[in-house]
Design an enzyme around this catalytic site. Structure first.
Site, PDB file in Angstrom:
ATOM      1  N   SER A 174       0.868  -1.188   0.000  1.00 26.34           N
ATOM      2  CA  SER A 174       0.000   0.000   0.000  1.00 26.34           C
ATOM      3  C   SER A 174       0.898   1.228   0.000  1.00 26.34           C
ATOM      4  O   SER A 174       2.088   1.135   0.374  1.00 26.34           O
ATOM      5  CB  SER A 174      -0.850  -0.010   1.275  1.00 26.34           C
ATOM      6  OG  SER A 174      -1.477   1.236   1.488  1.00 26.34           O
ATOM      7  N   TYR A 187      -2.413  -1.219  10.414  1.00 32.65           N
ATOM      8  CA  TYR A 187      -2.325  -1.341   8.951  1.00 32.65           C
ATOM      9  C   TYR A 187      -0.989  -0.783   8.449  1.00 32.65           C
ATOM     10  O   TYR A 187      -0.294  -1.420   7.642  1.00 32.65           O
ATOM     11  CB  TYR A 187      -3.505  -0.579   8.333  1.00 32.65           C
ATOM     12  CG  TYR A 187      -3.683  -0.761   6.844  1.00 32.65           C
ATOM     13  CD1 TYR A 187      -4.384  -1.856   6.332  1.00 32.65           C
ATOM     14  CD2 TYR A 187      -3.173   0.167   5.938  1.00 32.65           C
ATOM     15  CE1 TYR A 187      -4.567  -2.013   4.964  1.00 32.65           C
ATOM     16  CE2 TYR A 187      -3.350   0.015   4.570  1.00 32.65           C
ATOM     17  CZ  TYR A 187      -4.048  -1.080   4.087  1.00 32.65           C
ATOM     18  OH  TYR A 187      -4.230  -1.226   2.729  1.00 32.65           O
TER      19      TYR A 187
END
Ligand code: NAD
Length: 292
Positions: A174, A187
């Site tokens: 990401s 995350y």
């Protein structure tokens, strides 16, 4: 004089067999939509019954790969999805249930598939909260599913790739693997971990015909992103449209979501011979986010 010189070079290049051939090949590819074939390769894509994983599976199938779909559910519609992809792209497709929060399931997925030329570690979950309010069980689940699962699948898949003499490991990280945002502590930690894991595996396989890289998308409108919108609305006290524009896409200078197809095409590129020397690194698809 300058114009004459460049004009002359242009004319020479037009008749040169090498440049002429390369240009003809380029345009033939453009015109016919000809593309590389992954025919005969088996691709396992974790977390692929929705969103980016499904998009990557479809793009790999379109490039000729046989695909293994996965998630933690075992519903008739999961198997029907695999059957639909097999029919649509004229390849073999299976759905194998495995819970990526459990190490033994991750390894069993690879063993049950029986072959693994291309491994796409994609399964992921999200939770948005300030660190003081972040439930420890959410931390554990995010680290297990978004990070540790890749350790287990790669460990199980590398011997297969080594004996096949070819392999591609593609980790869906990401923009949050390269930069941080508030309220996403687990995350961001997991995605930074995936980038480190990709570098290490890239080094450990550097002398084999195997590569390992991380794709770092910015925002892609998938069910995972949809699910973050209500929490983000609460955290920032904003309505849906304002959260999308002012919070999510504020970091993405293109002001556009990336698409699942763009992530899939990048995965297909990483499987090509052109990408054989790209290893242990990241490719961003983030509309300029990490250039800021
Ligand atoms: P999504 O919710 O649509 O898909 C997540 C997939 O993971 C689903 O197929 C789900 O069933 C599966 N999954 C969840 N828990 C699992 C478990 N325990 N075992 C097996 N499978 C499980 O989300 P998405 O946006 O498509 O995200 C896919 C990946 O892309 C994630 O790793 C995510 O972090 C990453 N990513 C997404 C974006 C984005 O903007 N959507 C951006 C960057 C990175």
């Amino acid at each position: 004089m300058r114009a004459f010189f460049f004009g002359l070079i242009h004319i020479v290049m037009s008749f040169c067999p090498v440049t002429c051939g390369a240009r003809a090949y380029y345009w033939a590819g453009k015109k016919t939509g000809a593309r590389m074939t992954l025919s005969g390769k088996t691709a396992i894509i974790t977390g692929s019954n929705s969103g980016i994983g499904l998009g990557v599976a479809q793009t790999l199938a379109q490039a000729g790969a046989n695909v293994v779909l996965n998630s933690f559910t075992d519903r008739p519609e999961d198997h029907a999805l695999a059957a639909r992809i097999a029919k649509e792209y004229n390849i073999q497709a299976r759905y194998i249930q495995a819970d990526m929060s459990r190490g033994e399931d991750c390894r069993a997925l690879i063993q049950k598939a029986g072959a693994c030329d291309i491994l796409v570690n994609n399964a992921g979950v999200q939770h948005v909260a300030a660190i003081e309010d972040f439930p420890p069980e959410k931390w554990d689940a995010i680290i297990a599913i978004n990070l540790s699962s890749s350790f287990h699948t790669i460990a199980a898949a590398l011997p297969m790739m080594r004996s096949a003499g070819w392999g591609r490991v593609i980790n869906i990280a990401s923009a949050h693997g390269l930069t941080a945002s508030p309220y996403k502590v687990a995350y961001v930690a997991a995605k930074h971990g995936i980038v480190g894991l990709s570098k290490t595996v890239g080094l450990e396989t550097a002398e084999d015909p195997i590569t390992c890289n991380a794709i770092c998308p910015g925002y892609v409108l998938t069910p995972l992103v949809e699910a973050q919108i209500p929490d983000t609305m609460k955290e920032y006290g904003m309505d849906r449209e304002t959260v999308i524009k002012e919070v999510m896409l504020a970091r993405q200078p293109s002001r556009e979501f990336a698409t699942t197809g763009q992530v899939g095409e990048t995965a297909v590129f990483l499987c090509s011979d052109a990408a054989a020397q790209i290893t242990g690194t990241t490719i961003s698809i983030d509309g300029g986010w990490t250039a800021l």
